[in-house]
Each structure stands twice: as structure tokens, then as C-alpha cells.
Design an enzyme around this catalytic site. Structure first.
Site, PDB file in Angstrom:
ATOM      1  N   LEU A 351       0.827  -1.210   0.000  1.00  0.00           N
ATOM      2  CA  LEU A 351       0.000   0.000   0.000  1.00  0.00           C
ATOM      3  C   LEU A 351       0.858   1.255   0.000  1.00  0.00           C
ATOM      4  CD1 LEU A 351      -2.883  -1.130   2.377  1.00  0.00           C
ATOM      5  CD2 LEU A 351      -2.945  -0.895  -0.099  1.00  0.00           C
ATOM      6  N   GLN A 392     -14.731  38.708  -8.886  1.00  0.00           N
ATOM      7  CA  GLN A 392     -13.779  38.387  -7.821  1.00  0.00           C
ATOM      8  C   GLN A 392     -14.048  37.010  -7.199  1.00  0.00           C
ATOM      9  OE1 GLN A 392     -13.707  41.587  -4.996  1.00  0.00           O
ATOM     10  NE2 GLN A 392     -12.838  43.024  -6.454  1.00  0.00           N
ATOM     11  N   GLU A 476      -7.381   2.633  -0.386  1.00  0.00           N
ATOM     12  CA  GLU A 476      -5.959   2.748  -0.007  1.00  0.00           C
ATOM     13  C   GLU A 476      -5.789   3.478   1.315  1.00  0.00           C
ATOM     14  OE1 GLU A 476      -3.366   1.601  -1.676  1.00  0.00           O
ATOM     15  OE2 GLU A 476      -3.983   1.394  -3.775  1.00  0.00           O
ATOM     16  N   ASP A 480      -9.431   9.799   6.758  1.00  0.00           N
ATOM     17  CA  ASP A 480      -9.305   9.878   8.217  1.00  0.00           C
ATOM     18  C   ASP A 480      -8.303   8.862   8.772  1.00  0.00           C
ATOM     19  OD1 ASP A 480     -10.973  12.004   8.349  1.00  0.00           O
ATOM     20  OD2 ASP A 480     -12.763  10.874   8.909  1.00  0.00           O
TER      21      ASP A 480
END
Ligand code: TGC
Ligand code: FAD
Length: 497
Positions: A351, A392, A476, A480
Site C-alpha cells: 500500500l 472576484q 488505499e 481519516d
């Protein structure tokens, strides 16, 4: 030169050399090229004063060690140096191929890249060449077909041989026909692939980082000899089975079992959400033994008791195959065990490789969305016939995007340089994956806003990238989970439980 036209038609590999100065006039002479080129190169074809096509015959292609770009660049410099006695320099060299007749125009990449802070100044010629090769491939081969494949929920299988030929599979591994790219070169390739579609990058990540890498790192010589050349050439496809229906973020809890019986292992269990599952010839399956240790096994697709089934109804990564795998009393030879690793360290090491590629890939998806939003904002007019880019609030979004892309590029490059020096820590890769995928997901959403209603249809790429990035954010290691990996590194306290 006799037979030249025939040869040019049959021979579709070429070097395209771009020089920083005008080519010397004598380079346009066939005689000059023939003298130097001998029987390897056909005459150079000058397309304009700065570019030269040199067609390669089969022997030259073989000499290029299966299209190894670094070698191509070195050779281009040598060819040019010999031809340009007045000391011209090679700006870049593209080694490509074309089917059919010689192209009438120079196939310049249509995507200009995103470089606000002279990021390219930190890249070597070889790194830029790897990126350019992947960029052109995506522009020419993937982008024209991706919408259709995404709509139909089909992986573009026809691109596999070309990706193999360009050295994208196992690109940073040594030997077995692999391109032996540096980690930065490989990262730049995954960036371009994901600029096209996360599904294509996923295919390359799984094949390279999750299947070829564990065989290369933990396999026997026999396993390496058997599988790596096939996987590199795209003649075999692999998948990686770690996640289970009940165990995603916490693979340590897996239920899949491998019990040794004589000179076999019997596998029982289920894997879920497996990229390439139904098209794979070989699955790397992670399972627990009687001793509770996790080990890797190679399971071939036709093994009795092994079944792969496609997951339908995905709104994300539609141009990628995702599957469930079931193993019921599935007997494999004991020699299919990957003997070089035990414990969760095995799959997590794979991984690390894949998460690294994703960290770069996400930049590509973000660049595609930013580019689409910028171009649209400059063209789309609202209120007093002024482009929306003049407002903007729209500029603020574009500025946020390019700032985040720029930060992501430098983060990726530093992690890549550390990886090339053997100094990278998994938590560095977690930061790269966490930040860059989050950044790309935010940018895709913002780009969709800028495109207004036009953003929701699939001829604009942004919604496809946005949907894809939902998977990339989760697989993967979720966003979190990577936070918690970094948290553990800086505090010394694991907070997973
Ligand atoms: P923990 O106790 O921390 O560690 C267990 C053993 O593993 C070692 N280790 C690592 N080794 C190499 N690289 C890493 N990144 C490593 N992290 C830990 C560690 O040193 C230890 O070794 P040893 O020898 O002492 O036993 O493990 P834990 O059970 O607490 O779990 C940690 C956690 C939560 C970070 C890990 O489980 C995790 O990363 N979970 C996320 C699962 C995940 O990422 N699954 C991905 C499935 S594959 C996929 O999504 C493919 S998508 C492909 C595509 O289409 O692109
Ligand atoms: P869960 O682990 O159930 O998590 C659900 C939510 O809970 C998440 O938000 C997570 O962050 C949160 N959570 C979990 N634990 C904690 C905690 N301790 N603290 C705080 N929050 C927490 N897997 C493979 O093995 N091979 C593949 O090829 C593969 N390909 C995939 C392709 C796709 C398209 C997808 C979507 C997934 C793929 N996966 C693959 C699976 C992927 O790795 C898992 O989905 C991922 O690891 C998360 O597991 P989960 O979905 O079970 O979520």
C-alpha cells in the site's frame, strides 16, 4: 534511400527531437542522415526548423531496451550531437509510436500542464520525458474514448498493450523487462494517467504496486520468473485482495483463512471491492494462517473454489473493474505462498507503493478540473457580457485551486525524492495521499460550480473526476485513517481504537 517509404510505413517507432536552436541545414540532407544512421535509422524527417523525426527500425527498438525513455533521450542527444557539429542542444526528445503511416503533423501534447511556481525547473530531462510520454498517451489514446467507457461502465482494455509497451507496468521495479524509472518519474506518469481518469491510474497502481511489487519483493525466484514478465507486458493482469465485507479500514481483523494441508494451502473467505477482480489472471490474496499470521498467496483465476463477480451500479470509477472474490475450499499449491513476508507489514508495504502513486495521480485529476474551470471562466460571459473570470468570487476559486495544486506538487516531489533516496516514512506517504486527494476532491467540486449547469454533463470532465475522487478518497486508507497514521507518528499514540 531505396525502400525508405516501405520501411517508414512498417516501422512505427520514432524519436521526435526538439532542439533549442534551429536545426543545421545539413541535417535536412538525407545523405547526411544515411551516412550517420547506417542501417539503424531511416532518414530524419524535418518537420520544422526545430524538430526532427527519426524513425527506428526493429533493431533500434530492441536496442532501446523495450522503449526505455531514458535511453531514448541519451541516444537522441548523441544523434543530435553528431549531426549538429555546431553544438546545438537537445531540448527534449519524445520517443513515440504511430500505427499506419507517418504522421503528417507533429503530435504535440494538447495539455500544457500547470506550473505556477517553476516546478518544472526542479525536474530532470528524464522526468519531463516520462511525463510527456504519459501525457501524450492520455491525450491521444484515452481522452477520445473515456466518456464512452465511463458511460458504459467499461474499462478500456484495448489500452493495456500500449501501456505495457510504454513501460507503465511495474515502472519503478528492477529487471524482468521493467522500465526501472525513478519514483519521481513513476509519480509523474501516474499524475498524467489520472489527469485522464482515476480508473486508468487505478489499473496501473494495482498491476504495479499491489501485484508486481509483492511478487518482486516477497516472491520466490520461480514466482518472479513466471509472473513478472507477463505482468509487465500486460499479458497477465493482477488484482489485490485485502479488504473484506466486514473489514475495510481494519484489515488486521480479516476472516479469510489459509490452512496448510500437505503440499497445498486451502483458502476460505471473501474479499470485497477488488479492482480488476474479474479480469485478473492472478490474485494476490492476503489470508491468516492457523498461527493468526497474515500471509500473501497467489491464486490463479481458474483455480477450483475461486470465484470473482463484478460489482455493478457504481457511480464512481465507472471505467474501472471492481469485484468481489470468494474462496471456498480453494486449494492452491504450497509454492504459491509469498514466502518473504509475514504479518500486516506485507500488504501495508504494498500500500505504501500504491498510495505514493495516488498522491501524484490526484494532482492530475485536479489539474484537469482546474484547466477546464479556467478555460470555461475565460469564455463564459454573464452580466454586461463580461467573462465570469472577471468576477472576484470566481477568481478567488481559481486562485485557491492553483495554490493548492502548487502546494501538492511540491509535497509530491519531496516525498518522491525521499523515496528515491530510501528515506521516506509511511507517514510521509500518508500525508501525500491524504492532502492531495482531499485537494483534488475539493477542486473538482469547485470546478463543477464554475462550469454551472454545463458542469453536470459528462462532456466536461469535472463531474467524472469528482465522482472518481470519492473512491480515491476512501480506498488505499481513507482520508481519516491517514490522519490517524500521521497523528500516531507525531504524538506516539495510536488512536485507531
Ligand atoms: P499496526 O499494528 O500499526 O502495524 C502492523 C504491522 O504493520 C507494520 N506497518 C507497516 N508496514 C509497512 N508500511 C506501512 N505503512 C505500515 N504500517 C504499519 C507495523 O510496523 C507492524 O509490523 P510488525 O512487523 O511489527 O507486525 O497495524 P494496525 O492493525 O494498527 O493498522 C494500522 C492501519 C489502520 C494504519 C492499517 O490497518 C491501515 O492502513 N488500514 C487501511 C487499510 C487500507 O488501506 N486498505 C487498502 C486496501 S487495498 C485498496 O484500497 C486498493 S485500491 C486500488 C486502486 O484501485 O487503486
Ligand atoms: P470502513 O472501514 O467501514 O470505514 C467507514 C468510515 O468509517 C470511513 O469514513 C472511515 O474513515 C471511518 N473509520 C473507520 N475506522 C475509523 C477509526 N478508527 N477512526 C475514525 N474513523 C474511522 N480493497 C482491496 O483490498 N483491493 C482493491 O483493489 C480495492 N479496490 C477498491 C476500489 C474501489 C472503487 C473502492 C471504493 C474500494 C476498493 N478497495 C479495495 C477497498 C478500500 O480499500 C476500502 O473501501 C477502504 O479501505 C475503506 O474500507 P470500508 O469501505 O470498509 O470503510
Amino acid at each position: 534511400m531505396p525502400g525508405t517509404n516501405d520501411r517508414q510505413r512498417k516501422t512505427n517507432h520514432f524519436l521526435l527531437i526538439e532542439s533549442s536552436e534551429h536545426l543545421p541545414a545539413r541535417m535536412m540532407s538525407h545523405d547526411e542522415n544515411r551516412r550517420w544512421n547506417g542501417d539503424i535509422f531511416s532518414p530524419g524527417q524535418v518537420f520544422n526548423l526545430n524538430t526532427l523525426f527519426i524513425f527506428l527500425d526493429a533493431r533500434a527498438v530492441a536496442d532501446f531496451n523495450r522503449l526505455h525513455e531514458r535511453l531514448a533521450l541519451a541516444t537522441a542527444k548523441e544523434v543530435y550531437g553528431k549531426l549538429a557539429s555546431d553544438g546545438g542542444s537537445v531540448k527534449s526528445c519524445f520517443h513515440g509510436y504511430k500505427s499506419g503511416r507517418m504522421p503528417r503533423e507533429i503530435p504535440m501534447p494538447s495539455f500544457p500542464g500547470v506550473d505556477f511556481l517553476e516546478f518544472d525547473a526542479l525536474l530532470s530531462d528524464e522526468e519531463k520525458l516520462a511525463r510527456k510520454t504519459a501525457r501524450l498517451f492520455v491525450d491521444e489514446k484515452l481522452l477520445p474514448i473515456i466518456v464512452e467507457h465511463d458511460r458504459e461502465g467499461k474499462f478500456p482494455m484495448q489500452l493495456v498493450p500500449e501501456m505495457a509497451e510504454l513501460g507503465f507496468f511495474g515502472a519503478s521495479l528492477k529487471g524482468y523487462g521493467c522500465a526501472e524509472m525513478s519514483n519521481v518519474e513513476y509519480g509523474l506518469v501516474t499524475q498524467e494517467l489520472e489527469r485522464g481518469d482515476s480508473g486508468l491510474r487505478s489499473f496501473v497502481s494495482v498491476q504495479s504496486a499491489l501485484v508486481m511489487y509483492p511478487i518482486h519483493a516477497f516472491g520466490t525466484d520461480a514466482q518472479k520468473q513466471r509472473w513478472l514478465p507477463l505482468l509487465q507486458r500486460g499479458q497477465a493482469i493482477g488484482c489485490f485482495g485485502l479488504t473484506e465485507p466486514q473489514f475495510g479500514s481494519n484489515p488486521a481483523g480479516m476472516l479469510t483463512r489459509a490452512v496448510k494441508k500437505g503440499d497445498s494451502y486451502i483458502l476460505d473467505g471473501e474479499k470485497m471491492w477488488i479492482t480488476n477482480g474479474t479480469i485478473a489472471h492472478v490474485a494476490v490474496i492476503w489470508a491468516k494462517g492457523d498461527d493468526q499470521k497474515i500471509r500473501g498467496f497467489l491464486v490463479e483465476k481458474d483455480t477450483p473454489g475461486f470465484k470473482a463477480w463484478a460489482i455493478h451500479g457504481k457511480q464512481s470509477l465507472r471505467a474501472s473493474v471492481t469485484a468481489g472474490l470468494a474462496m471456498t475450499n480453494c486449494k492452491i499449491p504450497a509454492e504459491n505462498l509469498l514466502p518473504g513476508v509475514e504479518g500486516l507489514r506485507g500488504p501495508l508495504s504494498c500500500l505504501n507503493q500504491a498510495r505514493y502513486g495516488i498522491g501524484w495521480g490526484a494532482i492530475g485529476a485536479a489539474m484537469a478540473c482546474y484547466d477546464a474551470a479556467l478555460n470555461y471562466a475565460k469564455q463564459r460571459k454573464q452580466f454586461e457580457n463580461r467573462p465570469i473570470a472577471s468576477h472576484q468570487l470566481v477568481q478567488e476559486k481559481l486562485v485557491w485551486m492553483i495554490t493548492e495544486i502548487t502546494k501538492a506538487q511540491f509535497l509530491a516531489l519531496q516525498v518522491g525524492r525521499l523515496k528515491d533516496q530510501g528515506r521516506v516514512h509511511p507517514s510521509h506517504i500518508s500525508m501525500l495521499k491524504m492532502n492531495n486527494v482531499w485537494m483534488a476532491r475539493e477542486i473538482a467540486r469547485m470546478a463543477r460550480e464554475i462550469l454551472g449547469a454545463n458542469g453536470i454533463v459528462d462532456d466536461a470532465c469535472v463531474m467524472r473526476h469528482m465522482n472518481n475522487l470519492e473512491s480515491v478518497y476512501t480506498y488505499e486508507g481513507t482520508h481519516d485513517i491517514h490522519k490517524l497514521v500521521i497523528g500516531e507518528r507525531i504524538t506516539g499514540i495510536a488512536a485507531f481504537v
